[in-house]
Write a protein that holds these residues in place. Sequence first.
Motif, PDB file in Angstrom:
ATOM      1  N   ARG A 167       1.120  -1.361   0.130  1.00 48.62           N
ATOM      2  CA  ARG A 167      -0.019   0.038  -0.029  1.00 48.62           C
ATOM      3  C   ARG A 167       1.098   1.076   0.047  1.00 48.62           C
ATOM      4  N   VAL A 168       0.600   2.042  -1.105  1.00 53.95           N
ATOM      5  CA  VAL A 168       1.733   3.354  -1.332  1.00 53.95           C
ATOM      6  C   VAL A 168       0.924   4.541  -1.022  1.00 53.95           C
ATOM      7  N   LEU A 169       1.781   5.529  -0.537  1.00 55.93           N
ATOM      8  CA  LEU A 169       1.189   6.687  -0.411  1.00 55.93           C
ATOM      9  C   LEU A 169       2.066   7.698  -1.146  1.00 55.93           C
ATOM     10  N   VAL A 197      -2.791   4.222  -2.386  1.00 55.13           N
ATOM     11  CA  VAL A 197      -3.994   4.326  -1.302  1.00 55.13           C
ATOM     12  C   VAL A 197      -4.032   5.860  -0.619  1.00 55.13           C
ATOM     13  N   ALA A 235      -0.707   9.657   5.887  1.00 54.22           N
ATOM     14  CA  ALA A 235       0.122   8.501   6.389  1.00 54.22           C
ATOM     15  C   ALA A 235      -1.000   8.162   7.734  1.00 54.22           C
ATOM     16  N   VAL A 264      -4.506   6.825   6.299  1.00 53.25           N
ATOM     17  CA  VAL A 264      -4.590   5.284   5.505  1.00 53.25           C
ATOM     18  C   VAL A 264      -3.537   4.594   6.070  1.00 53.25           C
ATOM     19  N   ARG A 265      -2.628   4.771   6.884  1.00 52.75           N
ATOM     20  CA  ARG A 265      -1.469   3.958   7.215  1.00 52.75           C
ATOM     21  C   ARG A 265      -1.073   2.814   6.211  1.00 52.75           C
ATOM     22  N   PRO A 266      -0.245   3.514   5.434  1.00 53.96           N
ATOM     23  CA  PRO A 266       0.436   3.145   4.026  1.00 53.96           C
ATOM     24  C   PRO A 266       1.483   2.075   4.717  1.00 53.96           C
ATOM     25  N   ASP A 267       1.722   1.052   3.634  1.00 56.24           N
ATOM     26  CA  ASP A 267       3.227   0.380   4.121  1.00 56.24           C
ATOM     27  C   ASP A 267       4.367   1.304   3.646  1.00 56.24           C
ATOM     28  N   VAL A 288       5.636   5.478   2.258  1.00 61.64           N
ATOM     29  CA  VAL A 288       5.696   6.708   1.374  1.00 61.64           C
ATOM     30  C   VAL A 288       6.738   7.085   0.431  1.00 61.64           C
ATOM     31  N   VAL A 314       5.545   1.965   9.047  1.00 63.45           N
ATOM     32  CA  VAL A 314       5.403   2.993   7.828  1.00 63.45           C
ATOM     33  C   VAL A 314       7.022   3.101   7.344  1.00 63.45           C
TER      34      VAL A 314
END
Length: 225
Positions: A4-6, A31, A44, A47-50, A52, A79
Amino acid sequence: MTIRVLLADDQTLVRAAFAMLVESARDMEVVGEAGSGREAVGAAREVRPDLVVMDIRMPDLDGIEATRLIAADEELAGVRVLVLTTYDTDENIVEALRAGASGFLVKDTRPAELLDAIRTVAAGEALLSPGPTARLIERFLRSPSVPVPVPVPGGGPECLSDRERGVLALVARGLNNTEIAEALGLSPLTAKTHVSRIMGKLGVRDRAQLVIVAYESGMVTPGTL
């Protein structure tokens, strides 16, 4: 498992291009997006991405401060941050690594390299290339405006064994676990164990910060790589 990427960049077209690339990979999804450092921190937390993908030069709050806030937030401990740089002009990339980034990318990197970098950092590894990393940190340390080194949370390299100091020196040169194992006549698993133990003793979160510690402590000096 989907990564999951921001995406954080103040240029809309750049974000759109990165988003299309990331979404084209079967193991990734975008995301969230942010146009400033402050938006990146807020997104961040939301959405708590994996991971950034963080630009450095952004309005409101730059990528370095945004990275520092994300790394310091206990609720965002999982993150990872991969920073973007124009490389030739962004000496402050070292500050981003010190702030908690797990690696860096040049903005004109090839699409496949960006995807590989995301996978590498999301997997918990630091993205460190021996040549560029060495040259970048060397230029930084030669600058007359280099700040006083920040004390290492868990203690300096003096708390390490001779073997661990040798492993740390190789990490600072950008070697991965397999290369360290070959250089020292160890198994890759043993090399990985040494690296993990060193990170624990020094109180740092990943290999990127190990590089900073090695340079700032004088264990590795500019011009020796």
